[in-house]
Design a protein around this motif. Sequence first.
Motif, PDB file in Angstrom:
ATOM      1  N   THR A   1      17.883  15.099   1.724  1.00 54.04           N
ATOM      2  CA  THR A   1      17.668  14.149   0.851  1.00 54.04           C
ATOM      3  C   THR A   1      16.501  13.196   1.178  1.00 54.04           C
ATOM      4  N   PHE A   2      15.788  13.040   0.154  1.00 50.57           N
ATOM      5  CA  PHE A   2      14.796  11.820   0.249  1.00 50.57           C
ATOM      6  C   PHE A   2      15.075  10.718  -0.630  1.00 50.57           C
ATOM      7  N   GLN A   3      15.138   9.465   0.167  1.00 50.64           N
ATOM      8  CA  GLN A   3      15.510   8.466  -0.687  1.00 50.64           C
ATOM      9  C   GLN A   3      14.532   7.234  -0.353  1.00 50.64           C
ATOM     10  N   PRO A   4      13.741   6.791  -1.758  1.00 44.18           N
ATOM     11  CA  PRO A   4      12.702   5.878  -1.457  1.00 44.18           C
ATOM     12  C   PRO A   4      13.052   4.460  -0.744  1.00 44.18           C
ATOM     13  N   ILE A   5      12.231   4.151  -0.055  1.00 43.44           N
ATOM     14  CA  ILE A   5      12.375   2.628   0.639  1.00 43.44           C
ATOM     15  C   ILE A   5      11.111   2.268   0.744  1.00 43.44           C
ATOM     16  N   ARG A   6      11.271   0.715   0.984  1.00 46.93           N
ATOM     17  CA  ARG A   6       9.809   0.053   1.336  1.00 46.93           C
ATOM     18  C   ARG A   6       9.967  -0.260   2.731  1.00 46.93           C
ATOM     19  N   VAL A   7       8.735   0.070   3.250  1.00 45.05           N
ATOM     20  CA  VAL A   7       8.651   0.126   5.087  1.00 45.05           C
ATOM     21  C   VAL A   7       7.671  -1.142   5.314  1.00 45.05           C
ATOM     22  N   ALA A   8       8.089  -1.776   5.997  1.00 48.00           N
ATOM     23  CA  ALA A   8       6.992  -3.166   6.621  1.00 48.00           C
ATOM     24  C   ALA A   8       6.299  -2.649   7.666  1.00 48.00           C
ATOM     25  N   THR A   9       5.112  -2.143   7.226  1.00 48.95           N
ATOM     26  CA  THR A   9       4.307  -1.570   8.312  1.00 48.95           C
ATOM     27  C   THR A   9       3.190  -2.679   8.322  1.00 48.95           C
ATOM     28  N   GLY A  10       2.961  -3.426   7.283  1.00 50.59           N
ATOM     29  CA  GLY A  10       1.916  -4.265   7.359  1.00 50.59           C
ATOM     30  C   GLY A  10       0.750  -3.966   6.407  1.00 50.59           C
ATOM     31  N   PHE A  11       0.715  -2.880   5.952  1.00 55.98           N
ATOM     32  CA  PHE A  11      -0.077  -2.239   5.000  1.00 55.98           C
ATOM     33  C   PHE A  11       0.339  -1.234   4.010  1.00 55.98           C
ATOM     34  N   ASP A  12       0.898  -0.016   4.594  1.00 54.22           N
ATOM     35  CA  ASP A  12       1.232   0.925   3.553  1.00 54.22           C
ATOM     36  C   ASP A  12       3.028   0.826   3.603  1.00 54.22           C
ATOM     37  N   GLU A  13       3.520   0.517   2.409  1.00 49.46           N
ATOM     38  CA  GLU A  13       4.967  -0.033   2.242  1.00 49.46           C
ATOM     39  C   GLU A  13       5.789   1.303   1.572  1.00 49.46           C
ATOM     40  N   GLU A  14       4.935   2.147   0.963  1.00 48.05           N
ATOM     41  CA  GLU A  14       5.946   3.099   0.173  1.00 48.05           C
ATOM     42  C   GLU A  14       6.489   4.333   1.385  1.00 48.05           C
ATOM     43  N   GLY A  15       7.643   4.326   1.209  1.00 45.76           N
ATOM     44  CA  GLY A  15       8.321   5.102   2.160  1.00 45.76           C
ATOM     45  C   GLY A  15       9.192   6.058   1.649  1.00 45.76           C
ATOM     46  N   MET A  16       9.916   6.862   2.429  1.00 47.28           N
ATOM     47  CA  MET A  16      10.959   7.814   2.193  1.00 47.28           C
ATOM     48  C   MET A  16      11.812   7.984   3.278  1.00 47.28           C
ATOM     49  N   MET A  17      13.057   7.431   3.246  1.00 43.98           N
ATOM     50  CA  MET A  17      14.011   8.094   4.364  1.00 43.98           C
ATOM     51  C   MET A  17      14.399   9.461   4.014  1.00 43.98           C
ATOM     52  N   VAL A  18      14.801   9.941   5.123  1.00 41.33           N
ATOM     53  CA  VAL A  18      14.745  11.587   5.029  1.00 41.33           C
ATOM     54  C   VAL A  18      16.358  11.650   5.673  1.00 41.33           C
TER      55      VAL A  18
END
Length: 83
Positions: free
Chosen positions: A4-21
Amino acid sequence: MRFTFQPIRVATGFDEEGMMVLDEKQRLVAVLVRLSDDNEVAAGQWYLEAGFGWLDGGSHPTFSNLDLAQDWITQRLAHRAPA
């Protein structure tokens, strides 16, 4: 193996579009981050920001789409799964 892929924002400092797997038991196995279109190395690709369990390690590949990421995760976990 199904994920299952769930969208999440990730605090990387630049790229925030993420997916929890999440695996079939709803356990977090990986976090993927979509690299921005401004990224000079792999623009728009998905990057393995973090892997857990058998996905933890030195390898942090990029994938052109989420299907390829899922294939890679499936292969890694299938080779490590107990018989």
